[in-house]
Scaffold this motif. Sequence first.
Motif, PDB file in Angstrom:
ATOM      1  N   ALA A 177       2.584  -4.432   9.370  1.00 47.43           N
ATOM      2  CA  ALA A 177       2.382  -3.138   8.716  1.00 47.43           C
ATOM      3  C   ALA A 177       3.513  -2.840   7.741  1.00 47.43           C
ATOM      4  N   ILE A 178       4.738  -3.111   8.151  1.00 48.04           N
ATOM      5  CA  ILE A 178       5.898  -2.880   7.277  1.00 48.04           C
ATOM      6  C   ILE A 178       5.812  -3.758   6.035  1.00 48.04           C
ATOM      7  N   SER A 179       5.424  -5.020   6.234  1.00 51.40           N
ATOM      8  CA  SER A 179       5.375  -5.941   5.092  1.00 51.40           C
ATOM      9  C   SER A 179       4.287  -5.563   4.097  1.00 51.40           C
ATOM     10  N   MET A 180       3.267  -4.832   4.543  1.00 56.83           N
ATOM     11  CA  MET A 180       2.161  -4.459   3.665  1.00 56.83           C
ATOM     12  C   MET A 180       2.360  -3.108   2.995  1.00 56.83           C
ATOM     13  N   CYS A 181       3.458  -2.435   3.304  1.00 53.43           N
ATOM     14  CA  CYS A 181       3.712  -1.099   2.756  1.00 53.43           C
ATOM     15  C   CYS A 181       4.582  -1.193   1.508  1.00 53.43           C
ATOM     16  N   GLY A 182       4.234  -0.425   0.492  1.00 49.12           N
ATOM     17  CA  GLY A 182       4.983  -0.434  -0.760  1.00 49.12           C
ATOM     18  C   GLY A 182       6.247   0.412  -0.702  1.00 49.12           C
ATOM     19  N   PHE A 183       6.992   0.398  -1.796  1.00 43.83           N
ATOM     20  CA  PHE A 183       8.247   1.154  -1.890  1.00 43.83           C
ATOM     21  C   PHE A 183       7.997   2.634  -1.644  1.00 43.83           C
TER      22      PHE A 183
ATOM     23  N   ARG B 234       4.381   4.988   3.428  1.00 44.16           N
ATOM     24  CA  ARG B 234       4.393   5.510   4.800  1.00 44.16           C
ATOM     25  C   ARG B 234       3.673   4.559   5.732  1.00 44.16           C
ATOM     26  N   VAL B 235       4.279   4.331   6.880  1.00 37.34           N
ATOM     27  CA  VAL B 235       3.638   3.589   7.959  1.00 37.34           C
ATOM     28  C   VAL B 235       3.481   4.541   9.131  1.00 37.34           C
ATOM     29  N   VAL B 236       2.242   4.847   9.499  1.00 40.56           N
ATOM     30  CA  VAL B 236       1.965   5.702  10.641  1.00 40.56           C
ATOM     31  C   VAL B 236       1.735   4.809  11.856  1.00 40.56           C
ATOM     32  N   VAL B 237       2.602   4.943  12.853  1.00 37.35           N
ATOM     33  CA  VAL B 237       2.500   4.120  14.055  1.00 37.35           C
ATOM     34  C   VAL B 237       1.769   4.944  15.112  1.00 37.35           C
ATOM     35  N   GLY B 238       0.474   4.668  15.259  1.00 35.56           N
ATOM     36  CA  GLY B 238      -0.325   5.376  16.246  1.00 35.56           C
ATOM     37  C   GLY B 238      -0.505   4.580  17.517  1.00 35.56           C
ATOM     38  N   SER B 239      -0.111   3.301  17.500  1.00 31.40           N
ATOM     39  CA  SER B 239      -0.227   2.458  18.692  1.00 31.40           C
ATOM     40  C   SER B 239       0.712   2.929  19.789  1.00 31.40           C
ATOM     41  N   TRP B 240       0.267   2.713  21.008  1.00 34.41           N
ATOM     42  CA  TRP B 240       1.148   2.923  22.163  1.00 34.41           C
ATOM     43  C   TRP B 240       1.282   1.585  22.870  1.00 34.41           C
ATOM     44  N   TYR B 241       2.513   1.078  22.977  1.00 36.38           N
ATOM     45  CA  TYR B 241       2.747  -0.276  23.449  1.00 36.38           C
ATOM     46  C   TYR B 241       3.013  -0.371  24.950  1.00 36.38           C
ATOM     47  N   GLY B 242       3.183   0.777  25.628  1.00 33.52           N
ATOM     48  CA  GLY B 242       3.483   0.718  27.053  1.00 33.52           C
ATOM     49  C   GLY B 242       4.796  -0.011  27.292  1.00 33.52           C
ATOM     50  N   LYS B 243       4.766  -1.010  28.174  1.00 32.57           N
ATOM     51  CA  LYS B 243       5.970  -1.787  28.468  1.00 32.57           C
ATOM     52  C   LYS B 243       6.237  -2.899  27.453  1.00 32.57           C
ATOM     53  N   LYS B 244       5.282  -3.134  26.564  1.00 33.65           N
ATOM     54  CA  LYS B 244       5.444  -4.206  25.584  1.00 33.65           C
ATOM     55  C   LYS B 244       6.484  -3.799  24.542  1.00 33.65           C
ATOM     56  N   ARG B 245       7.371  -4.704  24.190  1.00 30.80           N
ATOM     57  CA  ARG B 245       8.453  -4.407  23.259  1.00 30.80           C
ATOM     58  C   ARG B 245       8.095  -4.855  21.845  1.00 30.80           C
ATOM     59  N   ALA B 246       8.543  -4.081  20.870  1.00 32.97           N
ATOM     60  CA  ALA B 246       8.326  -4.416  19.469  1.00 32.97           C
ATOM     61  C   ALA B 246       9.633  -4.934  18.874  1.00 32.97           C
ATOM     62  N   GLU B 247       9.642  -6.218  18.467  1.00 35.44           N
ATOM     63  CA  GLU B 247      10.809  -6.793  17.793  1.00 35.44           C
ATOM     64  C   GLU B 247      10.622  -6.558  16.294  1.00 35.44           C
ATOM     65  N   VAL B 248      11.255  -5.507  15.814  1.00 36.00           N
ATOM     66  CA  VAL B 248      11.005  -5.057  14.449  1.00 36.00           C
ATOM     67  C   VAL B 248      12.051  -5.632  13.504  1.00 36.00           C
TER      68      VAL B 248
ATOM     69  N   ALA C  66       0.816  -1.203   0.000  1.00 35.30           N
ATOM     70  CA  ALA C  66       0.000   0.000   0.000  1.00 35.30           C
ATOM     71  C   ALA C  66       0.851   1.255   0.000  1.00 35.30           C
ATOM     72  N   ASP C  67       0.241   2.365  -0.362  1.00 35.91           N
ATOM     73  CA  ASP C  67       0.916   3.663  -0.281  1.00 35.91           C
ATOM     74  C   ASP C  67       1.028   4.120   1.169  1.00 35.91           C
ATOM     75  N   LEU C  68      -0.003   3.789   1.956  1.00 38.06           N
ATOM     76  CA  LEU C  68      -0.088   4.298   3.318  1.00 38.06           C
ATOM     77  C   LEU C  68      -0.690   3.223   4.214  1.00 38.06           C
ATOM     78  N   VAL C  69      -0.014   2.948   5.336  1.00 36.32           N
ATOM     79  CA  VAL C  69      -0.485   1.941   6.295  1.00 36.32           C
ATOM     80  C   VAL C  69      -0.523   2.587   7.679  1.00 36.32           C
ATOM     81  N   PHE C  70      -1.627   2.385   8.387  1.00 40.25           N
ATOM     82  CA  PHE C  70      -1.753   2.849   9.771  1.00 40.25           C
ATOM     83  C   PHE C  70      -1.684   1.634  10.692  1.00 40.25           C
ATOM     84  N   GLU C  71      -0.792   1.658  11.678  1.00 40.80           N
ATOM     85  CA  GLU C  71      -0.699   0.588  12.667  1.00 40.80           C
ATOM     86  C   GLU C  71      -1.346   1.093  13.951  1.00 40.80           C
TER      87      GLU C  71
END
Length: 341
Positions: free
Chosen positions: A237-243, A246-260, A221-226
Motif C-alpha cells: 500500500a505504501i509503495s502504491m501511494c503517491g507523494f 493517504r494510506v487508510v489502514v482499515g485492516s486489523w492484524y490481531g497478533k500478526k505483526r507488520a514489518e513496515v 495513487a492519491d488515496l490507498v485503502f489497505e
Amino acid sequence: MNRKSLFFTAPGQVSVREEPLQTPGPGQVTVRTLLTAISSGTETLLYRGLFPNDLVLDDNIDALTGAVEYPLKYGYSAVGEVIDLGHGVSPEWMGRRVFAFQPHMSHFVADLISLQVIPDGLSVEDAVFLPNMETAVNFIMDGAPTIGEQVVVLGQGLVGLLTTALLSQHPLASLVTLDRYSLRRQASLRCGALVSLDPNDAQALETILPEPPLEGGHRGADLVFELTGDPGALNQAISMCGFNGRVVVGSWYGKKRAEVDLGGWFHRSRMNLISSQVSSINPKYTARWDKSRRFQVAWEMLQIGKPSHLITHTFPIQGAVEAYQLLAENPGETIQVVFTY
C-alpha cells in the motif's frame, strides 16, 4: 425457554450449545434471530487463536465486553423479530424486525436502546450487512476522496467490496482494486471498480499505477485503502501511494505483526498513514456527526446498494463447524457467510 448459542471452544473448534434464555425485564424485549453474519476477518482470528488476549472482545458493544477466554461467544450482526415484551414496552414493538450487535444465537434479550428498527422495504438479508456498511462509511469519511483522485483498494473481502461500492459513487479519475481471489475480483468489478487485479501480478500493477502529476515524482495513487487483514500488504500500500498521498489502514492484524519499510520512498514521501476503526468517529467530524448520523447514512447506503447479492454461503447454525472450516481452509470461495435459525 432455551436458546442455541455458538461458542468458540478452542483454536480450530466451535460448538453449538443449548442454554437458558432469561425473560425480558423492564424496557427489554426478546428477539428471535432470523439471520446472523460471520465477520470473516475477526472471527477467523478467533477461530485460529490469533486474537490478542490482552483485549476485551469489544468494549463498545455491551454483548461483547468479556475477556478473550475460551469458551466464548462472538458475532456482532444479528437481525430478528421481536417476540416478547418486558414491562413498560409499547405493544407496537411486537413483531418488529430489528438489528442488534449480538453474538450468533437463536434468541436474545436486549434493551430497546440497543436495537435498531430495520427500515421498511429492506430485506433482512440486506440489513445484516449494517456493521460492515458502517465500517465502509467510516473508511470513506477518513480517506476523504475528492473529485478526480486516483484511488486503490487493497483487499476485496466484504468490507473492501462495500468500500469499493461507495467509492464508485464518487467522481474519481480511477478506481483500482486488488485481491488474490478471482471470485472477489469479479465481485469487485460488479461493485464499480474500473479494474481489479491479482496483487501478485507485478507487471499488471506497474501498468495501472498512476503517473506522477509532477516531473520527477513517484508513480502512485492519491488515496490507498489497505483492507486485506494481511500485514504484508501494508508495504505494498505504501509503495502504491503517491507523494503526500493517504494510506487508510482499515485492516486489523490481531497478533500478526507488520514489518513496515519506513525507509526509501516512505521517508521522503510526506505520506499520511491513517488508522481507521469504526468504534470512533474522526475528531474533525464530531462537531456535526455522531454514531446515530453515521448509522443513518449506512442504512441509506444499504437501501441503495442492496448488498445481499454478496452472500455466497448460508448455513443453519447447526452447521457452524462446516462454516468455519470453509472460511479457514477455502476463503477464496466465500465473500459473506451467514447463519440461519
